[in-house]
Design a protein around this motif. Structure first.
Motif, PDB file in Angstrom:
ATOM      1  N   UNK A  23       0.835  -1.207   0.000  1.00 50.63           N
ATOM      2  CA  UNK A  23       0.000   0.000   0.000  1.00 50.63           C
ATOM      3  C   UNK A  23       0.868   1.255   0.000  1.00 50.63           C
ATOM      4  N   UNK A  24       1.942   1.239   0.762  1.00 49.39           N
ATOM      5  CA  UNK A  24       2.870   2.380   0.769  1.00 49.39           C
ATOM      6  C   UNK A  24       3.455   2.598  -0.619  1.00 49.39           C
ATOM      7  N   UNK A  25       3.846   1.531  -1.281  1.00 49.55           N
ATOM      8  CA  UNK A  25       4.407   1.633  -2.630  1.00 49.55           C
ATOM      9  C   UNK A  25       3.384   2.191  -3.608  1.00 49.55           C
ATOM     10  N   UNK A  26       2.159   1.714  -3.515  1.00 51.97           N
ATOM     11  CA  UNK A  26       1.107   2.203  -4.410  1.00 51.97           C
ATOM     12  C   UNK A  26       0.933   3.702  -4.244  1.00 51.97           C
ATOM     13  N   UNK A  27       0.860   4.174  -3.014  1.00 50.67           N
ATOM     14  CA  UNK A  27       0.708   5.614  -2.775  1.00 50.67           C
ATOM     15  C   UNK A  27       1.937   6.391  -3.230  1.00 50.67           C
ATOM     16  N   UNK A  28       3.108   5.862  -2.949  1.00 49.00           N
ATOM     17  CA  UNK A  28       4.350   6.559  -3.280  1.00 49.00           C
ATOM     18  C   UNK A  28       4.573   6.679  -4.782  1.00 49.00           C
ATOM     19  N   UNK A  29       4.297   5.618  -5.525  1.00 48.83           N
ATOM     20  CA  UNK A  29       4.687   5.580  -6.929  1.00 48.83           C
ATOM     21  C   UNK A  29       3.548   5.739  -7.919  1.00 48.83           C
ATOM     22  N   UNK A  30       2.310   5.613  -7.482  1.00 53.59           N
ATOM     23  CA  UNK A  30       1.191   5.794  -8.411  1.00 53.59           C
ATOM     24  C   UNK A  30       0.419   7.084  -8.163  1.00 53.59           C
ATOM     25  N   UNK A  31       0.717   7.780  -7.075  1.00 57.04           N
ATOM     26  CA  UNK A  31      -0.019   9.017  -6.802  1.00 57.04           C
ATOM     27  C   UNK A  31       0.247  10.075  -7.869  1.00 57.04           C
TER      28      UNK A  31
END
Length: 94
Positions: A23-31
């Motif tokens: 979830x952290x990766x999704x927010x960090x890299x897809x935001x």
């Protein structure tokens, strides 16, 4: 994980060990691509992917806020607090 090959939108999974890490990766890299840098069509598609995965309903404006405070993994601890708060946007500015 390659999300959109045409636009080189991806992130590495080698250090993902838990659902929270992902979830952290999704927010960090897809935001970012969910609110800028690609066409409106792709912004919507990526935002829809994020919302479906996280069980959220973030708007374009909310994704801009998320990108400002969490994009590029600038503050992993804040990302964790944001996720653990059930995505309370007030956590971002605090």
């Amino acid at each position: 994980m390659i999300v959109v090959p045409k636009h080189n939108i991806y992130f590495r999974l080698d250090d993902v060990e838990t659902e929270l890490d992902l979830k952290c990766k999704v927010l960090a890299w897809l935001s970012r691509p969910s609110c800028k840098g690609v066409s409106i069509y792709w912004q919507r598609r990526i935002r829809n992917l994020i919302n479906e995965f996280l069980g959220t309903n973030f708007t374009h404006y909310e994704m801009e806020e998320i990108y400002t405070y969490l994009g590029n993994d600038v503050n992993r601890q804040k990302s964790i607090k944001f996720i653990e708060s059930n995505y309370n946007l007030g956590v971002l500015k605090g």
